[in-house]
Design a protein around this motif. Sequence first.
Motif, PDB file in Angstrom:
ATOM      1  N   SER A  27       0.863  -1.170   0.000  1.00  0.00           N
ATOM      2  CA  SER A  27       0.000   0.000   0.000  1.00  0.00           C
ATOM      3  C   SER A  27       0.903   1.224   0.000  1.00  0.00           C
ATOM      4  CB  SER A  27      -0.928   0.014   1.208  1.00  0.00           C
ATOM      5  OG  SER A  27      -0.184   0.092   2.403  1.00  0.00           O
ATOM      6  N   VAL A  28       0.379   2.307  -0.520  1.00  0.00           N
ATOM      7  CA  VAL A  28       1.131   3.557  -0.565  1.00  0.00           C
ATOM      8  C   VAL A  28       0.318   4.607   0.178  1.00  0.00           C
ATOM      9  CG1 VAL A  28       2.153   5.324  -2.029  1.00  0.00           C
ATOM     10  CG2 VAL A  28       2.175   2.946  -2.767  1.00  0.00           C
ATOM     11  N   ALA A  29       0.912   5.141   1.234  1.00  0.00           N
ATOM     12  CA  ALA A  29       0.255   6.197   2.015  1.00  0.00           C
ATOM     13  C   ALA A  29       1.264   7.315   2.224  1.00  0.00           C
ATOM     14  CB  ALA A  29      -0.231   5.650   3.354  1.00  0.00           C
ATOM     15  N   GLY A  30       0.929   8.517   1.815  1.00  0.00           N
ATOM     16  CA  GLY A  30       1.826   9.655   1.996  1.00  0.00           C
ATOM     17  C   GLY A  30       3.148   9.503   1.280  1.00  0.00           C
ATOM     18  N   GLY A  31       3.148   8.751   0.182  1.00  0.00           N
ATOM     19  CA  GLY A  31       4.376   8.569  -0.578  1.00  0.00           C
ATOM     20  C   GLY A  31       5.246   7.418  -0.084  1.00  0.00           C
ATOM     21  N   ARG A  33       5.761   3.436   0.783  1.00  0.00           N
ATOM     22  CA  ARG A  33       5.252   2.116   0.437  1.00  0.00           C
ATOM     23  C   ARG A  33       5.422   1.203   1.640  1.00  0.00           C
ATOM     24  NH1 ARG A  33       7.808  -2.167  -3.768  1.00  0.00           N
ATOM     25  NH2 ARG A  33       8.100  -3.446  -1.959  1.00  0.00           N
ATOM     26  N   SER A  34       4.379   0.457   1.983  1.00  0.00           N
ATOM     27  CA  SER A  34       4.502  -0.497   3.077  1.00  0.00           C
ATOM     28  C   SER A  34       4.004  -1.867   2.614  1.00  0.00           C
ATOM     29  CB  SER A  34       3.728  -0.032   4.310  1.00  0.00           C
ATOM     30  OG  SER A  34       2.355   0.013   4.047  1.00  0.00           O
ATOM     31  N   CYS A  35       4.568  -2.893   3.222  1.00  0.00           N
ATOM     32  CA  CYS A  35       4.244  -4.270   2.880  1.00  0.00           C
ATOM     33  C   CYS A  35       3.294  -4.870   3.901  1.00  0.00           C
ATOM     34  CB  CYS A  35       5.515  -5.118   2.835  1.00  0.00           C
ATOM     35  SG  CYS A  35       6.685  -4.642   1.562  1.00  0.00           S
ATOM     36  N   CYS A  36       2.574  -5.879   3.449  1.00  0.00           N
ATOM     37  CA  CYS A  36       1.627  -6.568   4.310  1.00  0.00           C
ATOM     38  C   CYS A  36       1.573  -8.040   3.900  1.00  0.00           C
ATOM     39  CB  CYS A  36       0.245  -5.928   4.154  1.00  0.00           C
ATOM     40  SG  CYS A  36      -1.029  -6.637   5.182  1.00  0.00           S
ATOM     41  N   GLU A  37       1.558  -8.936   4.874  1.00  0.00           N
ATOM     42  CA  GLU A  37       1.347 -10.368   4.630  1.00  0.00           C
ATOM     43  C   GLU A  37      -0.011 -10.721   5.205  1.00  0.00           C
ATOM     44  OE1 GLU A  37       3.083 -12.670   3.037  1.00  0.00           O
ATOM     45  OE2 GLU A  37       5.084 -11.802   2.883  1.00  0.00           O
ATOM     46  N   THR A  38      -0.837 -11.407   4.419  1.00  0.00           N
ATOM     47  CA  THR A  38      -2.151 -11.844   4.879  1.00  0.00           C
ATOM     48  C   THR A  38      -2.244 -13.352   4.749  1.00  0.00           C
ATOM     49  OG1 THR A  38      -3.143  -9.755   4.180  1.00  0.00           O
ATOM     50  CG2 THR A  38      -4.648 -11.588   4.610  1.00  0.00           C
ATOM     51  N   LEU A  39      -2.378 -14.010   5.891  1.00  0.00           N
ATOM     52  CA  LEU A  39      -2.567 -15.451   5.970  1.00  0.00           C
ATOM     53  C   LEU A  39      -4.065 -15.691   6.134  1.00  0.00           C
ATOM     54  CD1 LEU A  39      -1.450 -18.363   6.405  1.00  0.00           C
ATOM     55  CD2 LEU A  39      -1.393 -17.809   8.843  1.00  0.00           C
ATOM     56  N   THR A  40      -4.680 -16.440   5.223  1.00  0.00           N
ATOM     57  CA  THR A  40      -6.111 -16.702   5.293  1.00  0.00           C
ATOM     58  C   THR A  40      -6.343 -18.198   5.410  1.00  0.00           C
ATOM     59  OG1 THR A  40      -6.511 -14.773   3.887  1.00  0.00           O
ATOM     60  CG2 THR A  40      -8.349 -16.296   4.200  1.00  0.00           C
ATOM     61  N   LEU A  41      -7.122 -18.575   6.425  1.00  0.00           N
ATOM     62  CA  LEU A  41      -7.500 -19.969   6.640  1.00  0.00           C
ATOM     63  C   LEU A  41      -8.997 -20.120   6.358  1.00  0.00           C
ATOM     64  CD1 LEU A  41      -5.353 -19.309   9.308  1.00  0.00           C
ATOM     65  CD2 LEU A  41      -5.396 -21.775   9.056  1.00  0.00           C
ATOM     66  N   ARG A  53      -8.645 -14.284   8.644  1.00  0.00           N
ATOM     67  CA  ARG A  53      -7.535 -13.550   8.019  1.00  0.00           C
ATOM     68  C   ARG A  53      -6.633 -13.009   9.120  1.00  0.00           C
ATOM     69  NH1 ARG A  53     -11.898 -11.334   5.022  1.00  0.00           N
ATOM     70  NH2 ARG A  53     -12.049 -12.382   3.035  1.00  0.00           N
ATOM     71  N   ILE A  54      -5.372 -13.420   9.073  1.00  0.00           N
ATOM     72  CA  ILE A  54      -4.377 -12.949  10.030  1.00  0.00           C
ATOM     73  C   ILE A  54      -3.435 -12.028   9.255  1.00  0.00           C
ATOM     74  CG2 ILE A  54      -2.577 -13.625  11.652  1.00  0.00           C
ATOM     75  CD1 ILE A  54      -4.028 -16.348  11.916  1.00  0.00           C
ATOM     76  N   VAL A  55      -3.456 -10.745   9.620  1.00  0.00           N
ATOM     77  CA  VAL A  55      -2.775  -9.719   8.837  1.00  0.00           C
ATOM     78  C   VAL A  55      -1.557  -9.187   9.588  1.00  0.00           C
ATOM     79  CG1 VAL A  55      -3.045  -7.472   7.732  1.00  0.00           C
ATOM     80  CG2 VAL A  55      -4.968  -9.080   7.785  1.00  0.00           C
ATOM     81  N   PHE A  56      -0.426  -9.167   8.901  1.00  0.00           N
ATOM     82  CA  PHE A  56       0.820  -8.610   9.425  1.00  0.00           C
ATOM     83  C   PHE A  56       1.198  -7.409   8.565  1.00  0.00           C
ATOM     84  CE2 PHE A  56       0.916 -12.990  10.797  1.00  0.00           C
ATOM     85  CZ  PHE A  56       1.406 -12.907  12.092  1.00  0.00           C
ATOM     86  N   ALA A  57       0.899  -6.208   9.057  1.00  0.00           N
ATOM     87  CA  ALA A  57       1.251  -4.982   8.340  1.00  0.00           C
ATOM     88  C   ALA A  57       2.588  -4.470   8.860  1.00  0.00           C
ATOM     89  CB  ALA A  57       0.165  -3.928   8.539  1.00  0.00           C
ATOM     90  N   GLU A  58       3.411  -4.007   7.942  1.00  0.00           N
ATOM     91  CA  GLU A  58       4.714  -3.456   8.293  1.00  0.00           C
ATOM     92  C   GLU A  58       4.532  -2.243   9.209  1.00  0.00           C
ATOM     93  OE1 GLU A  58       8.623  -2.800   5.596  1.00  0.00           O
ATOM     94  OE2 GLU A  58       6.805  -1.837   4.883  1.00  0.00           O
ATOM     95  N   GLY A  59       5.436  -2.083  10.150  1.00  0.00           N
ATOM     96  CA  GLY A  59       5.375  -0.944  11.058  1.00  0.00           C
ATOM     97  C   GLY A  59       6.689  -0.785  11.798  1.00  0.00           C
ATOM     98  N   GLN A  60       6.755   0.213  12.645  1.00  0.00           N
ATOM     99  CA  GLN A  60       7.987   0.488  13.384  1.00  0.00           C
ATOM    100  C   GLN A  60       8.343  -0.695  14.278  1.00  0.00           C
ATOM    101  OE1 GLN A  60       7.949   4.117  15.591  1.00  0.00           O
ATOM    102  NE2 GLN A  60      10.062   3.895  16.242  1.00  0.00           N
ATOM    103  N   GLY A  61       9.588  -1.160  14.162  1.00  0.00           N
ATOM    104  CA  GLY A  61      10.074  -2.276  14.960  1.00  0.00           C
ATOM    105  C   GLY A  61       9.624  -3.638  14.451  1.00  0.00           C
ATOM    106  N   ARG A  62       8.947  -3.661  13.292  1.00  0.00           N
ATOM    107  CA  ARG A  62       8.438  -4.902  12.708  1.00  0.00           C
ATOM    108  C   ARG A  62       8.933  -5.015  11.271  1.00  0.00           C
ATOM    109  NH1 ARG A  62       2.177  -3.652  14.310  1.00  0.00           N
ATOM    110  NH2 ARG A  62       2.441  -3.863  16.552  1.00  0.00           N
TER     111      ARG A  62
END
Length: 141
Positions: A27-31, A33-41, A53-62
């Motif tokens: 996704s692109v927010a404010g210029g 780019r961030s990554c996300c992993e979505t595990l769906t069972l 849906r188990i979502v891991f969005a990129e963030g500070q310290g991750r």
Amino acid sequence: MPRHPRKARRLVADGRAYLWTLRHSHSVAGGDRSCCETLTLYPQPAGTGGPLRIVFAEGQGRYVPGGAPLGSGDVGYVRGASLNLHEPGAVRALLDAASTRGWQTEGRQAVEIDGWTLLQAAATARAGGSGPSGPEDRLRS
């Protein structure tokens, strides 16, 4: 013959079958780019429960890398627990952690959970540990 990366995989846990997929998105927010992993069972047979849906969005310290130098499917804390979401054992540990926190397969609606709330418990279980550990402890899957 190698497995097709987009084909759902099968997991059996506590007598219940699931199909699971892993998707990487951006996704692109404010210029930025961030990554996300979505595990769906998906509970099986189809129609017997809504997907988890188990979502891991990129963030500070991750970290949620999209490839080299870390592998696809790796998620974790920069100084702490991590999992490889391509490993069935990691998927099972996350499913168990979600169930412990109250997720039930009987619901018909899709449920989305922030994966970071499950990561530490799943990584500890995956490593075979039973004691508490903080994000600063490095656990490997």
